[in-house]
Design a protein around this motif. Structure first.
Motif, mmCIF file in Angstrom:
data_model
loop_
_atom_site.group_PDB
_atom_site.id
_atom_site.type_symbol
_atom_site.label_atom_id
_atom_site.label_comp_id
_atom_site.label_asym_id
_atom_site.label_seq_id
_atom_site.Cartn_x
_atom_site.Cartn_y
_atom_site.Cartn_z
ATOM 1 N N GLN A 32 0.847 -1.191 0.000
ATOM 2 C CA GLN A 32 0.000 0.000 0.000
ATOM 3 C C GLN A 32 0.881 1.239 0.000
ATOM 4 N N SER A 33 0.384 2.280 -0.690
ATOM 5 C CA SER A 33 1.165 3.504 -0.851
ATOM 6 C C SER A 33 1.193 4.332 0.433
ATOM 7 N N HIS A 34 2.335 4.921 0.729
ATOM 8 C CA HIS A 34 2.435 5.872 1.839
ATOM 9 C C HIS A 34 2.263 7.301 1.344
ATOM 10 N N LEU A 35 2.041 7.477 0.044
ATOM 11 C CA LEU A 35 1.853 8.795 -0.565
ATOM 12 C C LEU A 35 0.456 8.868 -1.155
ATOM 13 N N GLU A 36 -0.195 10.003 -0.962
ATOM 14 C CA GLU A 36 -1.561 10.118 -1.461
ATOM 15 C C GLU A 36 -1.786 11.497 -2.071
ATOM 16 N N ILE A 37 -2.328 11.518 -3.277
ATOM 17 C CA ILE A 37 -2.801 12.774 -3.864
ATOM 18 C C ILE A 37 -4.161 13.063 -3.248
ATOM 19 N N ILE A 38 -4.256 14.176 -2.536
ATOM 20 C CA ILE A 38 -5.473 14.455 -1.771
ATOM 21 C C ILE A 38 -6.658 14.691 -2.696
ATOM 22 N N ASP A 39 -6.479 15.527 -3.720
ATOM 23 C CA ASP A 39 -7.573 15.791 -4.659
ATOM 24 C C ASP A 39 -7.016 15.836 -6.079
ATOM 25 N N PRO A 40 -7.183 14.767 -6.834
ATOM 26 C CA PRO A 40 -6.645 14.723 -8.197
ATOM 27 C C PRO A 40 -7.173 15.846 -9.089
ATOM 28 N N LYS A 41 -8.355 16.374 -8.776
ATOM 29 C CA LYS A 41 -8.904 17.463 -9.605
ATOM 30 C C LYS A 41 -8.057 18.730 -9.486
ATOM 31 N N VAL A 42 -7.428 18.926 -8.333
ATOM 32 C CA VAL A 42 -6.556 20.096 -8.153
ATOM 33 C C VAL A 42 -5.365 19.993 -9.098
ATOM 34 N N CYS A 43 -4.801 18.811 -9.220
ATOM 35 C CA CYS A 43 -3.665 18.617 -10.141
ATOM 36 C C CYS A 43 -4.070 18.973 -11.571
ATOM 37 N N GLU A 44 -5.249 18.540 -11.930
ATOM 38 C CA GLU A 44 -5.697 18.714 -13.309
ATOM 39 C C GLU A 44 -6.060 20.171 -13.599
ATOM 40 N N ALA A 45 -6.785 20.803 -12.674
ATOM 41 C CA ALA A 45 -7.385 22.100 -12.975
ATOM 42 C C ALA A 45 -6.586 23.295 -12.476
ATOM 43 N N LYS A 46 -5.811 23.128 -11.411
ATOM 44 C CA LYS A 46 -5.195 24.297 -10.790
ATOM 45 C C LYS A 46 -3.673 24.321 -10.850
ATOM 46 N N CYS A 47 -3.067 23.227 -11.282
ATOM 47 C CA CYS A 47 -1.607 23.151 -11.200
ATOM 48 C C CYS A 47 -1.011 23.093 -12.600
ATOM 49 N N SER A 48 -0.633 24.247 -13.117
ATOM 50 C CA SER A 48 -0.102 24.278 -14.483
ATOM 51 C C SER A 48 1.332 23.746 -14.539
ATOM 52 N N GLY A 49 2.086 23.906 -13.460
ATOM 53 C CA GLY A 49 3.508 23.551 -13.502
ATOM 54 C C GLY A 49 3.805 22.084 -13.251
ATOM 55 N N LYS A 50 2.868 21.372 -12.588
ATOM 56 C CA LYS A 50 3.106 19.960 -12.208
ATOM 57 C C LYS A 50 4.493 19.820 -11.555
ATOM 58 N N ASP A 51 4.710 20.677 -10.551
ATOM 59 C CA ASP A 51 6.039 20.773 -9.933
ATOM 60 C C ASP A 51 6.554 19.450 -9.377
ATOM 61 N N CYS A 52 5.648 18.601 -8.915
ATOM 62 C CA CYS A 52 6.093 17.327 -8.323
ATOM 63 C C CYS A 52 6.849 16.470 -9.333
ATOM 64 N N THR A 53 6.547 16.642 -10.619
ATOM 65 C CA THR A 53 7.254 15.862 -11.633
ATOM 66 C C THR A 53 8.674 16.378 -11.833
ATOM 67 N N ILE A 54 8.965 17.548 -11.228
ATOM 68 C CA ILE A 54 10.292 18.160 -11.372
ATOM 69 C C ILE A 54 11.124 17.999 -10.097
ATOM 70 N N PHE A 55 10.510 18.300 -8.918
ATOM 71 C CA PHE A 55 11.349 18.349 -7.710
ATOM 72 C C PHE A 55 11.621 16.983 -7.102
ATOM 73 N N CYS A 56 10.841 15.974 -7.396
ATOM 74 C CA CYS A 56 11.071 14.659 -6.784
ATOM 75 C C CYS A 56 12.322 14.012 -7.374
ATOM 76 N N PRO A 57 13.327 13.749 -6.562
ATOM 77 C CA PRO A 57 14.571 13.189 -7.091
ATOM 78 C C PRO A 57 14.430 11.760 -7.596
ATOM 79 N N ALA A 58 13.382 11.083 -7.151
ATOM 80 C CA ALA A 58 13.187 9.689 -7.552
ATOM 81 C C ALA A 58 12.186 9.552 -8.701
ATOM 82 N N ARG A 59 11.696 10.680 -9.188
ATOM 83 C CA ARG A 59 10.708 10.676 -10.285
ATOM 84 C C ARG A 59 9.500 9.802 -9.946
ATOM 85 N N VAL A 60 9.046 9.936 -8.714
ATOM 86 C CA VAL A 60 7.874 9.180 -8.259
ATOM 87 C C VAL A 60 6.606 9.650 -8.966
ATOM 88 N N TYR A 61 6.534 10.953 -9.236
ATOM 89 C CA TYR A 61 5.316 11.535 -9.810
ATOM 90 C C TYR A 61 5.477 11.706 -11.317
#
Ligand code: SF4
Ligand code: SF4
Length: 106
Positions: A32-61
């Motif tokens: 089971q995952s220890h990481l959770e996206i709280i509201d996937p709609k926020v990623c889609e509608a409010k987050c233009s930069g998708k920063d998690c795909t950049i700052f995570c050193p392990a490329r988890v996102y």
């Protein structure tokens, strides 16, 4: 400020070959995952930069098929996503005892 942080991470990734460092580590993934996206709609509608795909050193996102995919098994437990998500949309915990990354320096 946020732009400077993201720019610095990009520069660091080009200066350090992270893949060379990561191959020493070992993981014992939980089912089971220890990481959770709280509201996937926020990623889609409010987050233009998708920063998690950049700052995570392990490329988890990864932004895939219109949603954030979370490859929690490779998490390095650095905690960056606790503060890096501009919408505080990631619930972060350590993996359960006995699971997760085992760091090796040599
Ligand atoms: S940075 Fe946060 S809000 Fe943006 S895509 Fe990643 S988890 Fe979603
Ligand atoms: S704790 Fe670090 S390695 Fe794990 S998902 Fe968050 S940013 Fe990536």
């Amino acid at each position: 400020m946020k732009e400077n942080f993201t720019t610095k991470i990009r520069e660091l990734k080009t200066e350090i070959n992270i893949d060379d460092k990561l191959y020493l580590n070992r993981w014992k993934p939980d089912h089971q995952s220890h990481l959770e996206i709280i509201d996937p709609k926020v990623c889609e509608a409010k987050c233009s930069g998708k920063d998690c795909t950049i700052f995570c050193p392990a490329r988890v996102y990864e932004w895939r098929d219109g949603r954030i995919a979370v490859g929690y098994e490779g998490c390095l437990e650095c905690g960056a996503c606790r503060i890096g998500c501009p919408h505080q949309n990631i619930r972060w915990r350590y993996p359960r005892g006995g699971y997760g990354v085992q760091f090796r320096l040599a």
